[in-house]
Write an enzyme that holds these catalytic residues in place. Structure first.
Site, PDB file in Angstrom:
ATOM      1  N   GLY A  89     -10.806   0.686  -0.323  1.00  0.00           N
ATOM      2  CA  GLY A  89     -10.405   0.503  -1.728  1.00  0.00           C
ATOM      3  C   GLY A  89      -9.046   1.309  -1.917  1.00  0.00           C
ATOM      4  N   MET A  90      -8.393   0.824  -2.862  1.00  0.00           N
ATOM      5  CA  MET A  90      -7.355   1.634  -3.262  1.00  0.00           C
ATOM      6  C   MET A  90      -7.269   1.517  -4.926  1.00  0.00           C
ATOM      7  SD  MET A  90      -4.679   3.609  -2.750  1.00  0.00           S
ATOM      8  CE  MET A  90      -3.601   4.352  -4.266  1.00  0.00           C
ATOM      9  N   GLU A  91      -7.018   2.653  -5.515  1.00  0.00           N
ATOM     10  CA  GLU A  91      -7.300   2.713  -6.936  1.00  0.00           C
ATOM     11  C   GLU A  91      -5.981   2.383  -7.656  1.00  0.00           C
ATOM     12  OE1 GLU A  91      -7.265   5.249  -4.943  1.00  0.00           O
ATOM     13  OE2 GLU A  91      -6.174   6.948  -5.468  1.00  0.00           O
ATOM     14  N   ASN A  92      -5.231   1.278  -7.246  1.00  0.00           N
ATOM     15  CA  ASN A  92      -4.075   1.036  -8.086  1.00  0.00           C
ATOM     16  C   ASN A  92      -4.451   0.584  -9.390  1.00  0.00           C
ATOM     17  OD1 ASN A  92      -2.312   0.901  -5.770  1.00  0.00           O
ATOM     18  ND2 ASN A  92      -3.158  -0.742  -5.238  1.00  0.00           N
TER      19      ASN A  92
ATOM     20  N   GLN B 209       0.209   4.387  -1.389  1.00  0.00           N
ATOM     21  CA  GLN B 209      -0.159   5.902  -0.901  1.00  0.00           C
ATOM     22  C   GLN B 209      -0.248   6.038   0.687  1.00  0.00           C
ATOM     23  OE1 GLN B 209      -4.376   6.632  -2.081  1.00  0.00           O
ATOM     24  NE2 GLN B 209      -3.908   8.896  -2.495  1.00  0.00           N
TER      25      GLN B 209
ATOM     26  N   LYS C  86     -11.100   2.840   8.884  1.00  0.00           N
ATOM     27  CA  LYS C  86     -12.705   3.701   8.935  1.00  0.00           C
ATOM     28  C   LYS C  86     -13.231   2.850  10.059  1.00  0.00           C
ATOM     29  CE  LYS C  86     -16.398   3.722   6.296  1.00  0.00           C
ATOM     30  NZ  LYS C  86     -17.445   3.658   5.122  1.00  0.00           N
TER      31      LYS C  86
ATOM     32  N   GLN D 100       0.862  -1.281   0.017  1.00  0.00           N
ATOM     33  CA  GLN D 100       0.043  -0.240  -0.131  1.00  0.00           C
ATOM     34  C   GLN D 100       1.047   1.266   0.178  1.00  0.00           C
ATOM     35  OE1 GLN D 100      -3.199   0.966  -0.216  1.00  0.00           O
ATOM     36  NE2 GLN D 100      -2.386   3.035   0.058  1.00  0.00           N
TER      37      GLN D 100
ATOM     38  N   TYR E 117     -12.723  14.827   0.464  1.00  0.00           N
ATOM     39  CA  TYR E 117     -13.720  14.103  -0.165  1.00  0.00           C
ATOM     40  C   TYR E 117     -14.852  14.787  -0.422  1.00  0.00           C
ATOM     41  CZ  TYR E 117     -10.809  10.005   0.742  1.00  0.00           C
ATOM     42  OH  TYR E 117      -9.858   8.828   0.575  1.00  0.00           O
TER      43      TYR E 117
ATOM     44  N   HIS F 179     -16.284   4.318  -6.827  1.00  0.00           N
ATOM     45  CA  HIS F 179     -15.143   5.293  -6.336  1.00  0.00           C
ATOM     46  C   HIS F 179     -13.872   4.941  -6.908  1.00  0.00           C
ATOM     47  CE1 HIS F 179     -13.522   8.041  -3.497  1.00  0.00           C
ATOM     48  NE2 HIS F 179     -12.419   7.362  -3.460  1.00  0.00           N
ATOM     49  N   GLU F 180     -13.299   3.734  -6.597  1.00  0.00           N
ATOM     50  CA  GLU F 180     -11.976   3.347  -7.417  1.00  0.00           C
ATOM     51  C   GLU F 180     -11.912   3.436  -8.502  1.00  0.00           C
ATOM     52  OE1 GLU F 180     -10.069   3.760  -4.740  1.00  0.00           O
ATOM     53  OE2 GLU F 180     -11.654   3.363  -3.169  1.00  0.00           O
TER      54      GLU F 180
ATOM     55  N   GLU G  48      -9.576  13.230  -4.684  1.00  0.00           N
ATOM     56  CA  GLU G  48     -10.687  12.619  -3.966  1.00  0.00           C
ATOM     57  C   GLU G  48     -12.000  13.192  -4.052  1.00  0.00           C
ATOM     58  OE1 GLU G  48     -10.535   9.710  -3.029  1.00  0.00           O
ATOM     59  OE2 GLU G  48      -8.328   9.252  -2.822  1.00  0.00           O
TER      60      GLU G  48
ATOM     61  N   ASP H 267      -1.219  11.610   5.809  1.00  0.00           N
ATOM     62  CA  ASP H 267      -2.344  11.232   6.298  1.00  0.00           C
ATOM     63  C   ASP H 267      -3.298  12.259   7.059  1.00  0.00           C
ATOM     64  OD1 ASP H 267      -2.053   8.780   5.329  1.00  0.00           O
ATOM     65  OD2 ASP H 267      -2.049   7.794   7.378  1.00  0.00           O
TER      66      ASP H 267
ATOM     67  N   HIS I 246     -11.337   6.999 -10.032  1.00  0.00           N
ATOM     68  CA  HIS I 246     -10.148   7.643  -9.991  1.00  0.00           C
ATOM     69  C   HIS I 246      -9.323   7.252 -11.145  1.00  0.00           C
ATOM     70  CE1 HIS I 246      -9.421   8.803  -5.833  1.00  0.00           C
ATOM     71  NE2 HIS I 246      -9.932   8.018  -5.173  1.00  0.00           N
TER      72      HIS I 246
HETATM   73  N1  BES Z   1      -6.795   6.559  -2.512  1.00  0.00           N
HETATM   74  C1  BES Z   1      -8.004   6.342  -1.455  1.00  0.00           C
HETATM   75  C2  BES Z   1      -7.326   5.724  -0.188  1.00  0.00           C
HETATM   76  C3  BES Z   1      -6.125   6.340   0.317  1.00  0.00           C
HETATM   77  C4  BES Z   1      -5.975   7.583   0.602  1.00  0.00           C
HETATM   78  C5  BES Z   1      -5.056   5.541   1.058  1.00  0.00           C
HETATM   79  C6  BES Z   1      -4.801   8.321   1.043  1.00  0.00           C
HETATM   80  C7  BES Z   1      -3.983   6.017   1.431  1.00  0.00           C
HETATM   81  C8  BES Z   1      -3.864   7.439   1.403  1.00  0.00           C
HETATM   82  C9  BES Z   1      -9.240   5.511  -1.960  1.00  0.00           C
HETATM   83  O1  BES Z   1      -9.524   5.688  -3.172  1.00  0.00           O
HETATM   84  C10 BES Z   1     -10.499   5.694  -0.987  1.00  0.00           C
HETATM   85  O2  BES Z   1     -10.785   6.996  -0.901  1.00  0.00           O
HETATM   86  N2  BES Z   1     -10.657   4.933  -0.249  1.00  0.00           N
HETATM   87  C11 BES Z   1     -11.809   5.232   0.577  1.00  0.00           C
HETATM   88  C12 BES Z   1     -13.281   4.559   0.132  1.00  0.00           C
HETATM   89  C13 BES Z   1     -13.873   5.779  -0.716  1.00  0.00           C
HETATM   90  C14 BES Z   1     -15.278   5.117  -1.054  1.00  0.00           C
HETATM   91  C15 BES Z   1     -14.084   6.822   0.135  1.00  0.00           C
HETATM   92  C16 BES Z   1     -11.656   4.127   1.903  1.00  0.00           C
HETATM   93  O3  BES Z   1     -10.687   3.350   1.700  1.00  0.00           O
HETATM   94  O4  BES Z   1     -12.309   4.191   2.845  1.00  0.00           O
HETATM   95 ZN    ZN Z   2     -10.422   7.917  -3.228  1.00  0.00          ZN
END
Ligand code: BES
Ligand code: ZN
Length: 618
Positions: free
Chosen positions: A284-287, A156, A572, A154, A396, A310-311, A333, A388, A314
């Site tokens: 999720g992570m948008e790799n 990001q 989360k 991971q 978002y 969402h992903e 975001e 972070d 991206h």
């Molecule tokens: N790219 C993010 C996850 C992220 C952001 C990882 C910053 C590390 C640093 C991903 O697209 C994301 O936003 N995931 C959200 C879900 C989304 C539906 C809001 C999550 O993981 O909760």
């Molecule tokens: Zn995102």
């Protein structure tokens, strides 16, 4: 006299010679304004027994300034550097002097490499360290199949440097290839195209031809199988999870088509999803080409697929057009949440998208009340802090609200035209908030000054709070649910009389969220008896219910609370639950007892977060 226009042109030309204008990145030691990395060839050897990746990274570099005395400066964190060689032609290599800088707890160490005047590439041999926060090594017990170990990365926001020495800034884009060696029984997947080379068992070859920021380089290794969903979509998962995952994500191809219709072609050829082990710290992570998704989205009824939307979104906002620095994170975001809801509207209808918008704004307002003024700003100041720290609802939901506001000011059709043009204009580039702002002005100038004032971009981008003319999303379904929650809380409706069977997951979430923290345990039990909430298989519903259970000290839910906090590691979910627990001494004790057991299986990111909440010291 030289006219102003001529000056401006001249300045523009000079700027061009100096390479693209770069905003400084507070989270990278790199000096791409002098020496730029533009391609990476990786050779990775994954050793599960030692929990180490040994690697050779060959970086293609170019000088971007006249100053040929400039070294190459890379980001590293915890890497054991074994050797560094440089080459003027990419063929003959010679040892290059290098030095590691002072260790910064957030940024790691710079790796400064002296270069000959003429340079072509640099090869670094190294091994990852025990504190490589991008890596999570899972034991077989931590996987669905319980037979094989698992590894995933991971990267990001700034953890790519813990497994690859790079200019780890989202403003620096690279292409890459990788050769990966893993135990014979396992499969390696990456955020790249798999090359059809005939290779020995346990060896894989990947190539990413489109340029991406380093935080999008990703690898996962495990007992993985693939199932096709559509012509260019599919899903990877451990064998026992594959069927459920394929059913949940059956509308994936349709989502890709819907987003293309709105915002232009999908530029990455394939879109696949990898369902991760439960300790994956994000939803999720948008790799690129391969979204990583938490198994907690597999609700069984597609009720949580907005995460997939969402992903996928991206692939346009974030991966195609990327934030140049983490200050510009809202460009990734905020745009993505806006696109996500447009995909949801196209595939599942307006009512569903409206409900998500209302829930989003509600969550934003609540979090905003707790945030300092500077942290309420879209273009956030993060110098000296972890990126972070910017992971709040502001990028978002305030970001998405800004785009919804622009939609209200200029109209949906013109805004869609703008977004489509934006993705084309800045495709495969990393841009700052200022660049976006300028493009917005240029494209919408023709609508006149009154509209520009109404758009109010400066306040949205650079001021705290939410402008008073912000959109106010409404969803009739939720207004009804609020009334039910009120009636139930007041005692005028019994649980058995609630129209529960007809409620969607999102309506349930809103209902639970609207309940007060002092219902009393008899009413909690009544709800639980009527709807088996403690046993809910929907991760979002059970999360919301467990929050209420902690607030009420509702004991019958405690075994599930412990199970939920142990079986999955999504930050989360973990963060609010532990935060709720520490509010009382008894809760804190319970939290510590659960954490003691769960901690070894958490991802380093989630572990750090909970360590902080509980004041845990190893
Ligand atoms: N790219 C993010 C996850 C992220 C952001 C990882 C910053 C590390 C640093 C991903 O697209 C994301 O936003 N995931 C959200 C879900 C989304 C539906 C809001 C999550 O993981 O909760
Ligand atoms: Zn995102």
């Amino acid at each position: 006299m030289v006219s102003f226009a001529a000056w401006a042109t001249l300045a523009g030309v000079l700027a061009l010679n100096a390479g693209p204008m770069r905003e400084p990145d507070d989270h990278s030691f790199g000096t791409p304004e002098h020496v730029l990395v533009n391609h990476l060839d990786l050779t990775l050897d994954v050793d599960f027994a030692a929990k180490v990746i040994t690697s050779e990274a060959k970086l293609a570099i170019e000088r971007t300034s006249q100053d040929v005395s400039q070294p190459l400066v890379l980001d590293t964190k915890g890497l054991a550097i074994q050797s560094v060689e440089a080459s003027a032609d990419g063929k003959t290599f010679a040892k290059a002097p290098f030095a590691l800088g002072k260790d910064d707890p957030i940024l790691g160490q710079s790796l400064t490499i002296s270069l000959p005047e003429k340079v072509h590439s640099v090869t670094i041999r190294y091994a990852t360290g025990p504190r490589a926060t991008a890596l999570q090594w899972l034991t077989p017990e931590q996987t669905a199949g319980k037979q094989h170990p698992y590894l995933f990365t991971q990267s990001q926001a700034i953890d790519a440097r813990t497994w690859i020495p790079l200019q780890d800034s989202p403003g620096v884009r690279i292409t890459y290839t990788a050769r990966v060696k893993v135990p014979e029984a396992l499969t390696a997947v990456m955020s790249a195209a798999r090359l059809p080379n005939r290779l020995p068992k346990g060896e894989f070859s990947y190539e990413m031809k489109q340029s991406i920021p380093p935080y999008l380089i990703a690898l996962a290794v495990g007992d993985l199988e693939f199932r096709k969903l559509g012509p260019r979509t599919g899903v990877y998962a451990e064998p026992s999870v594959l069927t459920k995952a394929a059913a949940e994500f059956s509308e994936m191809e349709e989502m890709v088509t819907a987003c293309e219709a709105l915002y232009g072609p999908y530029r990455w050829e394939r879109y696949d999803v990898l369902v991760m082990p439960p300790s994956f710290p994000f939803g999720g992570m948008e790799n690129p080409r391969l979204t990583f998704a938490s198994p907690t989205v597999l609700a069984g009824d597609k009720s949580l697929v907005s995460l997939l939307a969402h992903e996928l979104a991206h692939s346009w906002s974030g991966n195609l057009v990327s934030n140049a620095t983490w200050r510009d994170f809202w460009l990734n975001e905020g745009f993505t949440v806006y696109l996500e809801r447009r995909i949801m509207e196209a595939v599942y209808g307006k009512a569903r998208a409206d409900v998500e918008a209302v829930l989003g704004k509600r969550s934003l307002l609540r979090e905003m009340a707790e945030l300092s003024k500077p942290d309420q700003i879209l273009h956030i100041e993060l110098k000296g802090r972890r990126p972070d720290d910017g992971l709040t609802d502001v990028p978002y939901e305030k970001g998405a609200l800004f785009l919804k506001h622009l939609e209200a000011v200029y109209g949906r059709v013109p805004l869609d035209r703008f977004l489509k043009a934006y993705f084309k204009r800045f495709a495969f580039q990393s841009i700052t908030t200022a660049t976006f702002e300028k493009y917005l002005e240029e494209r919408f100038l023709k609508y006149g000054i009154a509209k520009a004032i109404e758009a109010n971009a400066k306040e949205w981008l650079y001021e705290p709070g939410i402008p008073s003319d912000a959109p106010k999303p409404v969803a009739e379904a939720l207004t009804k649910v609020e009334a039910h929650a009120k009636a139930f809380a007041a005692g005028t409706t019994a649980a058995a009389d609630l129209p529960a069977a007809k409620l969607s997951t999102q309506e349930w979430l809103h209902f639970l969220d609207a309940l007060p923290a002092d219902l009393g345990n008899a009413r909690m039990a009544e709800l639980d008896k009527a709807f088996s909430l403690t046993k809910s298989g929907n991760s979002e519903v059970v999360f919301q219910w467990l929050l209420l259970a902690i607030q009420h000290g509702y004991e019958p839910a405690y075994p599930r609370l412990e199970g939920f906090l142990t079986e999955q590691g999504r930050r989360k979910f973990l963060k609010p639950l532990y935060e709720e627990l520490v509010k009382t001494p008894a809760g804190k004790e319970r939290g510590i007892a659960i954490f003691r057991k769960a901690r070894p299986s958490y991802h380093p990111l989630s572990r750090d977060t909970v360590d902080g909440i509980l004041g845990w010291k190893e």
